[in-house]
Design a protein around this motif. Structure first.
Motif, PDB file in Angstrom:
ATOM      1  N   ASP A 186      51.479 -32.486   2.458  1.00 18.97           N
ATOM      2  CA  ASP A 186      49.734 -32.309   1.461  1.00 18.97           C
ATOM      3  C   ASP A 186      48.970 -33.216   2.767  1.00 18.97           C
ATOM      4  O   ASP A 186      49.666 -33.610   3.310  1.00 18.97           O
ATOM      5  N   ASP A 187      48.090 -33.235   2.339  1.00 22.16           N
ATOM      6  CA  ASP A 187      47.046 -34.313   3.183  1.00 22.16           C
ATOM      7  C   ASP A 187      47.471 -35.551   3.547  1.00 22.16           C
ATOM      8  O   ASP A 187      47.356 -36.600   4.918  1.00 22.16           O
ATOM      9  N   ARG A 188      47.709 -36.228   2.593  1.00 18.69           N
ATOM     10  CA  ARG A 188      48.470 -37.616   2.293  1.00 18.69           C
ATOM     11  C   ARG A 188      49.373 -37.322   3.421  1.00 18.69           C
ATOM     12  O   ARG A 188      49.644 -39.193   3.885  1.00 18.69           O
ATOM     13  N   TRP A 210      50.927 -31.701  12.248  1.00 20.18           N
ATOM     14  CA  TRP A 210      50.721 -31.517  10.189  1.00 20.18           C
ATOM     15  C   TRP A 210      51.760 -30.805  10.826  1.00 20.18           C
ATOM     16  O   TRP A 210      51.918 -29.933  11.947  1.00 20.18           O
TER      17      TRP A 210
END
Length: 659
Positions: free
Chosen positions: A176-178, A247
């Motif tokens: 996820d983006d975290r 990412w």
């Protein structure tokens, strides 16, 4: 205007000899770096006139040119083109911070973080594959640890590396983006490879954070499939460094891309490590990277040298106001308040220089060839080094921020002009307080080390670890080391009524033993107080996390007191090596000014706890003022001895001061 200069002391020092003392055994290395800085001095102007992309390329070009001189490779093995000397590596990096700090940071990312991770966490196959190219600057890389959701709490990183035994590969994923890698230097444009820290998962079982070599771009610079990179954009400072976010969408890398010095995964998916305890394994891995923390602290201290040199030189030229009828205005540095704002900072800069010299020497001692931890007492030495490095980095980088701002103000409107460097120094060093660990968190690490003396089971360096310690703390082990009787015996020379006599409140103020005893007394009292508060909260049945949070200010205060004490110790130890003469007299004045300024700044504490009387407190302030007057005639020589290349001062205000 201040009182006349105090005549009781030297009026000149041997600048060359003092510079040699400051440069120490790596004088040749520091000279090489200074010469390189002078040669590429135009980069200071380029930072103001070039576009962001142009300046990023300019910084990269300078880094590669410096790599060609060998100054960036001192810490690597000779067989790969390095110099096999960690001490020389630290000295080169510190000195480089006299110049453009984007260059410093780029060097730190490439050779300290990326290169250091490959060297310290990898094994010979990794060294053979990467070191020679990265030392030359041909292979540019990233250190991908920090995530958007996890900074200091590295153990909770979200990125995963799952082993696929069917293909013999690790699958690197950002869930996820975290968990995206954030603020990563070299990522936005220049990095081709990253050392990625991720949770290692084998057969459905997590083995904690490990490091993997993960390609980011092909030879043409095109981002590889499964990798997504985004530029972090413009920053407060250091805009010559291409920070980015990364990412990973199920990116596959060979099993051999695990940096396996401390743990390995076999082809069939068997995990193995020579360190059974996962927490100990994790902190051992991170401990090998302590050199980066040492270097950032040194860089901050050296950046403050530039600021204090400009401000003092300006104050020795610029005139303002004067006595009625004199017909001549007075130099800024002849005013008492101007001395007050600059000269204690000059003294603290010297003190932190010697403290940094000590931590660099400890690094060299603990890590012999290429960072191998010595066998004898390695655990104790490693922990002591980590605490000293953390504390010196925190005080050194906070000092840089405060010194640069004060020096800017001391130069008035001229200090606000970009040509006079303060804006770049202030903006570029700002992040040093959170580079290589947020300073507040680092002081918690220092406190953890101190509290470990009370209870050996206190292992984790993060806040959760602190809470676990509180929960299991026993009063006997906590109070054994600092019972009231032993404290009173230690402080017999500093309590009111003994040496702190109302009849002679100035007695002993300039004795290093008394100064050190005062700082030690504060440290011991605050540390024992923290322990008592923590234990009292637990005995009352309160939640450990709440207890720790309520005591956190006390924890940080105890750590600060500890670090100031070891900084003074380093200064006093250095003085023991200096031959009698004007230079030693000048350094004695600086040491006294540093120590008494520390006591004066916290005199409320010393008064509240009965360590000094009211009369003694006033005497400390009088002596600080007197020391400022004694240092005043030496100030020009003392900043010259810092050996900041004139090209790095690049201050128009020194060419025209209005005098």
């Amino acid at each position: 205007m201040t009182e006349p200069t105090d005549p009781s002391g030297p009026t000149k020092v041997d600048v060359a000899a003092l510079t040699a003392l400051l440069d120490g055994e790596y004088a040749d290395v520091r000279t090489l770096v200074r010469d390189n800085l002078a040669e590429h001095a135009s980069i200071l102007e380029d930072a103001e006139t070039m576009s962001r992309d142009e300046f990023r390329q300019r910084v990269l070009d300078v880094v590669r040119m410096m790599a060609g001189t060998g100054q960036t490779g001192f810490g690597f093995p000779k067989e790969y083109g390095g110099g096999e000397d960690i001490g020389a590596s630290v000295a080169a990096f510190e000195t480089l911070a006299l110049g453009d700090l984007s260059v410093v940071t780029k060097v730190g990312v490439q050779f300290g973080l990326f290169g250091g991770a490959v060297l310290q966490l990898g094994t010979k196959p990794h060294h053979d594959a990467y070191l020679e190219r990265l030392i030359k600057g041909d292979l540019l890389g990233c250190f991908a640890m920090t995530e958007s959701g996890h900074g200091s709490n590295v153990q909770a990183l979200g990125t995963t590396a799952t082993y696929d035994a069917g293909t013999g590969e690790f699958v690197i994923s950002t869930p996820d983006d975290r968990a995206r890698k954030d603020y990563i230097g070299n990522a936005a444009q220049h990095g081709h490879v990253a050392v990625v820290f991720a949770q290692l998962v084998v057969g459905g079982e997590s083995h904690g954070v490990h490091a993997f070599v993960v390609p980011l771009r092909d030879e043409d610079g095109t981002v590889l499939p499964g990798v997504r990179i985004e530029d972090c954009g413009r920053k407060i400072g250091l805009n010559g460094v291409d920070n980015g976010r990364i990412w990973f969408d199920d990116v596959r890398v060979p099993r051999t891309n695990l940096l396996n010095r401390y743990a390995n995964v076999s082809e069939d998916g068997t995990y193995s490590s020579g360190i059974d305890n996962p927490d100990r394994r994790f902190f051992t891995m991170l401990g090998t990277l302590v050199q980066g923390r040492v270097c950032v602290g040194g860089a901050g201290i050296n950046a403050s040298k530039v600021a204090i040199a400009i401000a003092v030189k300006y104050a020795l030229q610029r005139r303002q106001f004067g006595s009625p009828g004199s017909g001549r205005e007075e130099l800024l540095l002849d005013y008492g308040q101007h001395q007050r704002r600059l000269l204690p900072m000059l003294a603290r800069t010297y003190a932190l220089h010697f403290a940094q010299e000590r931590v660099a020497a400890d690094l060299h001692t603990v890590f012999n060839r290429f960072g191998e931890v010595q066998a004898a007492d390695d655990e104790h030495e490693r922990r002591a080094l980590e605490a000293r490095a953390a504390g010196t980095k925190a005080l050194g980088t906070w000092h840089a921020s405060r010194t640069i701002q004060e020096c800017r103000e001391a130069c008035g409107g001229a200090g606000y002009l970009s040509v006079n460097r303060f804006d770049a120094l202030r903006a570029d060093t700002d992040v040093f307080t959170t580079f290589e660990g947020d300073n507040t968190i680092l002081l918690q690490l220092v406190a953890k080390g101190l509290l470990t003396d009370y209870k050996d089971s206190f292992e984790d360096m993060d806040q959760i670890g602190m809470v676990r310690f509180v929960a299991g703390m026993a009063v006997e082990s906590v109070l054994e080391r600092t019972n009231a009787r032993s404290i009173l015996e230690r402080l017999r020379d500093v309590v009111p009524g003994n040496r702190d006599s109302v009849d002679d409140p100035e007695s002993g103020l300039q004795e290093g033993a008394w100064q050190l005893e005062m700082l030690s007394a504060r440290e011991e009292h605050m540390l024992s107080g923290v322990a008592r508060r923590l234990k009292r909260g637990i005995d009352a049945g309160r939640d450990p996390a709440e207890v720790f949070s309520l005591c956190q200010d006390h924890v940080i205060g105890a750590a600060w007191a500890h670090v100031e004490r070891i900084v003074l110790e380093a200064f006093l130890d250095k003085l023991e090596t200096v031959e009698p003469g004007p230079n030693k007299d000048a350094l004695n004045h600086l040491s006294d000014l540093f120590a008494l300024s520390c006591i004066e700044a916290d005199r409320a504490w010393f008064l509240e706890h009965g360590r000094i009387s009211n009369a003694r407190s006033k005497a400390v302030t009088r002596r600080v003022n007197q020391l400022c007057r004694r240092v005043r005639p030496l100030a020009g020589d003392l900043v010259d001895a810092l050996a900041v290349p004139p090209e790095m001062l690049r201050a128009e205000l020194l060419e025209f001061s209005g005098s």
